[in-house]
Design an enzyme around this catalytic site. Structure first.
Site, mmCIF file in Angstrom:
data_model
loop_
_atom_site.group_PDB
_atom_site.id
_atom_site.type_symbol
_atom_site.label_atom_id
_atom_site.label_comp_id
_atom_site.label_asym_id
_atom_site.label_seq_id
_atom_site.Cartn_x
_atom_site.Cartn_y
_atom_site.Cartn_z
ATOM 1 N N GLY A 218 2.108 -5.393 -4.638
ATOM 2 C CA GLY A 218 1.094 -5.647 -5.654
ATOM 3 C C GLY A 218 1.074 -7.138 -5.911
ATOM 4 N N SER A 219 0.471 -7.562 -7.016
ATOM 5 C CA SER A 219 0.437 -9.001 -7.307
ATOM 6 C C SER A 219 -0.335 -9.262 -8.586
ATOM 7 C CB SER A 219 -0.249 -9.805 -6.181
ATOM 8 O OG SER A 219 0.292 -9.533 -4.926
ATOM 9 N N ASN A 220 -0.076 -10.435 -9.172
ATOM 10 C CA ASN A 220 -0.958 -11.029 -10.176
ATOM 11 C C ASN A 220 -1.432 -12.369 -9.637
ATOM 12 O OD1 ASN A 220 -0.248 -9.052 -12.275
ATOM 13 N ND2 ASN A 220 1.696 -10.151 -12.399
ATOM 14 N N ASN A 493 -4.507 -6.320 -9.042
ATOM 15 C CA ASN A 493 -4.607 -5.190 -8.109
ATOM 16 C C ASN A 493 -5.626 -4.142 -8.496
ATOM 17 O OD1 ASN A 493 -1.137 -5.620 -8.061
ATOM 18 N ND2 ASN A 493 -2.468 -6.318 -6.424
#
Length: 777
Positions: A218-220, A493
């Protein structure tokens, strides 16, 4: 081979051989290499040497996987390499990758001219990388590798350029065929008459569960423009959430070819290009995106011939390939396993996967088509991103190369533009095509997942093509969501829709993402936190935003849960087994919790274990409202009996592990490195913690290892000068070798909430008190 360093005095080690390749590796604090060379082959040479020194065992395991040699060296039943797909066993992994290798899809892509194949500079970097990796291995020798994971192992071998390209191709297809390896490897024609399975009533839920179980990335990404920062220029937070172990670890470096390339950041191990990073003008990051990068086809078979299928009434034979892989037996002898695998014009035939009854019967079969098949274009994408000078350049690179496989791009620049661009590889499945061609199974799962199951018996159900698409079957960049703002863009995401709630993005097809639907708590936390700071952002405040470890759900609901706890009759909470557990001081811990997941936060672990039990249920008194997508849903229905049971189970779970409800999070949320317990901080996506950390839960001890979460983090601020003001952190540290001094040094920094000063300009590199220079000649 490399001598020690006195503080302030660089040590120089000459490594000579009769070869034109040359590079200087300037190591600064925490083992971060700044690789400088006069040409692209040289910078690849330095990268390969330094990467092998830090992570040779992980890299060798990668090449073992893409060469389809795992079963030969490790045995058929050894686990597959989860970094490159879902294969449960090494045999299944080898059958899949051997079929890919036999198809020569990678060789054809390598042979193609740019932009379909690697551009000349990328070829030179890869050539140098291979020479550098092999140089380190030759100089060190297998028997002298310090990492016990592969010391002396015969599968640690010199590599070729083809293996590097195969590695990249395996990564591009991980979101497609990589998720179906077991289904591809096990597909065999029916041996007796059989009928297609009916569409399960819970087909949509099955797909969500199956794909959710494999979601280890995932990620920000937050880009703030000139209207949002204190200095009126661009600011970026890159916070990918990736595995802490294995072949999808990040590794930091700076690559410099004077006058041609100067870029700093991180890449996935073994890919000698910066994939998330910055240069003097542009900073960018990526977040795992919502578009589905593959599709299924249901083909109608010719009666009496299960290996032939019909398209517009005409029979086509499946392509059969006899795949051979070597397998090590228990006695150490090497045998051969042969299996015939089948493909159609739509891709490989499947056996059941994704929780769906994709049975190969005498009437129908299912196949998978991966839009990233043959994609080496992404190598050109990341080379060119390193040389961009504005966010306009970023969009141009993404559009010209069309190689980003399954991520969004978030970027900012010196002038203070903030960019969100979901220009990536996506199957050309319009809503109209899906409505016209989806089979009953496709109609059941497409709205919720974006996975189409099209009718392969109809030629007009083939994926479409746009004029601006480099390859057939994918959307062109003109159809993809792009937004440039002067205040900010954010992605955690979810789909492109709410990248900035002041200007929602609409008009894209369902396969790219949903519209007007509930956002994750992490997305809502990101938007909320950015809006609170907007207009005064600095690099330091961006770092504080991430490591504030705020729980979006905790801030809003912990008080209600504490009130429920205090109201339980007799101080007893119900549990799933029908019994009760004394709440003890759990109610006080919840009422006093600061709603963060910092290492010193008390009550945090209790709330997390409680919320993981509640999140799957729709227990909101105020439902989601697309007119208020950040504020809704809200108000947990604590009158629902399942909420009290979830609380009771969480209390019982902590008690069984010997954990007090008000124990500081870091006492029982740790990683162990060389016997040292290092506290970690952060929390789950489900309760809206930006610094997402997913741990391995030990029922007797708590969180004892990080599976995935915050990995390579960068906060980059532009100031108008040539040297960006940047701080970085590689949470799991540079090396996977327990014998390396850089095995856990940045992990300790992460534990303390500290960052590493980024040294980008020459004066900063050369002034590092830890400077150590290795000159490769």
């Amino acid at each position: 081979m490399v001598s020690g360093v006195a503080a302030g005095a660089p040590a120089r080690t000459e490594l000579r051989e009769g070869h034109r390749l040359a590079a200087d590796i300037r190591y600064t604090e925490y083992g971060i290499p700044h690789i400088k060379a006069h040409d692209f082959a040289g910078v690849g040479y330095g990268y390969g040497y330094a990467a092998a020194k830090d992570n040779v065992c992980v890299l060798a395991d990668t090449y073992l996987t893409v060469d389809a040699q795992r079963a030969r060296y490790l045995g058929a039943d050894a686990p597959g390499n989860s970094a490159f797909g879902s294969a449960r066993t090494s045999l299944a992994s080898d059958l899949h990758f051997q079929q890919v290798n036999d198809s020569r899809v990678v060789e054809r892509a390598v042979a193609a001219p740019a932009p379909g194949g690697p551009r000349a500079e990328v070829r030179e970097i890869v050539r140098g990388y291979v020479a550098g990796y092999n140089r380190w291995l030759r100089d060190t020798g297998r028997s002298r590798i310090s990492d016990p994971a592969c010391r002396g192992a015969e599968w640690v071998r010199p590599i070729s350029e083809l293996q590097v390209y195969r590695h990249f191709h395996a990564l591009t297809t991980i979101a497609g065929q990589g998720q179906a390896i077991d289904g591809i490897a096990a597909a065999t024609p029916p041996s007796a008459p059989s009928d297609p399975a009916p569409v399960p009533p819970d087909a949509a839920q099955r797909v969500r569960s199956a794909l959710g179980d494999r979601a280890d990335m995932g990620s920000n990404g937050i880009a703030v423009g000139r209207d949002g920062t204190a200095n009126g220029r661009g600011l970026l937070l890159g916070n990918p959430h990736y595995p802490w172990h294995g072949g999808r670890r990040f590794w930091q470096a700076q690559l410099t070819v004077p006058g041609k390339l100067d870029v700093s950041g991180a890449s996935l191990l073994g890919l000698p290009l910066i994939q998330i990073g910055f240069n003097k003008d542009v900073a960018w990051t990526h977040t795992v995106a919502t578009p589905t990068t593959f599709g299924l086809y249901e083909v109608s078979l010719v009666p009496g011939d299960p290996t032939s299928y019909l398209v517009d009434g005409r029979a086509e034979r499946m392509t059969s390939r006899l795949v051979r892989v070597e397998v090590r037996d228990e006695d150490g002898s090497i045998g051969t396993v042969e299996r015939t695998l089948y493909s159609t014009r739509y891709g490989p035939v499947l056996s059941p996967v994704f929780g769906l009854p994709l049975n190969w019967t005498t009437a129908t079969a299912f196949t998978i088509r991966d839009a990233n098949q043959g994609n080496l274009r992404g190598l050109n994408t990341w080379f060119d991103l390193g040389r961009t000078r504005s966010t306009n350049d970023v969009v141009d690179v993404l559009s010209r190369t069309q190689g980003v496989p399954w991520v969004n791009t978030i970027a900012t620049d010196q002038s203070g533009r903030a960019l969100f661009a979901d220009v990536q590889v996506v199957p050309h499945v319009t809503d109209e095509l899906a409505a016209r061609c989806n089979t009953p199974l496709g109609r059941a799962i497409f709205p919720g997942s974006g996975i189409s199951v099209l009718d392969g018996a109809r030629g007009d159900c083939a994926w479409g093509r746009d004029r601006d698409a480099l390859v057939p079957g994918i959307f062109g960049p003109a159809r993809m969501p792009v937004l440039t703002r002067s205040d900010y863009v954010e992605n955690s995401n979810d789909s492109a829709w709410l990248s900035n709630p002041r200007q929602p993005i609409t008009g894209y097809p369902r396969i790219i993402g949903d519209l007007g639907t509930e956002r994750s708590p992490r997305t809502r936390m990101g938007i909320t936190a950015v809006e609170e700071e907007l207009g005064s952002f600095t690099r330091r405040s961006m770092q504080d935003l991430l490591f504030g470890d705020r729980s979006f759900v905790g801030e809003r609901e912990a008080g209600r849960v504490a009130e429920l706890c205090a109201s339980l009759p007799g101080g007893l909470a119900p549990t799933t087994g029908g019994g009760t557990v004394a709440v003890g001081d759990a109610c006080t811990a919840l009422s006093r919790w600061d709603a963060t997941m910092r290492a010193g936060s008390r009550g945090a672990l209790l709330f997390e274990r409680f919320w993981l039990r509640v999140e799957a249920h729709d227990l909101w008194l105020v439902p989601f409202d697309p007119a208020d997508p950040v504020g809704t849903p809200h108000t947990l229905d604590t009158a629902d009996p399942s909420v009290a049971v979830a609380l009771g189970d969480a209390i019982a779970e902590l008690r069984a592990a010997g954990i007090e409800p008000d124990a500081p999070l870091g006492e029982n949320f740790v990683v162990v490195r060389d016997g040292e317990r290092i506290p970690v901080h952060g929390g789950h996506n489900s309760h809206g913690v930006l610094n997402m950390i997913i741990s391995t839960w030990d029922p007797t001890a708590g969180g004892v290892e990080v599976v995935h979460g915050s990995s390579h983090i960068q906060a980059v601020s532009y100031t108008g000068g040539r040297c960006p003001d940047a701080a970085t952190l590689l949470t799991f540290s540079q090396s996977s070798d327990p014998g390396s001094p850089h095995f856990a040094d940045q992990t300790r920094l992460f534990s303390d909430g500290k960052w590493v000063r980024s040294r980008f300009c020459e004066r900063d590199i050369l002034s590092s008190p830890a400077l150590r220079v290795v000159r490769l000649r």
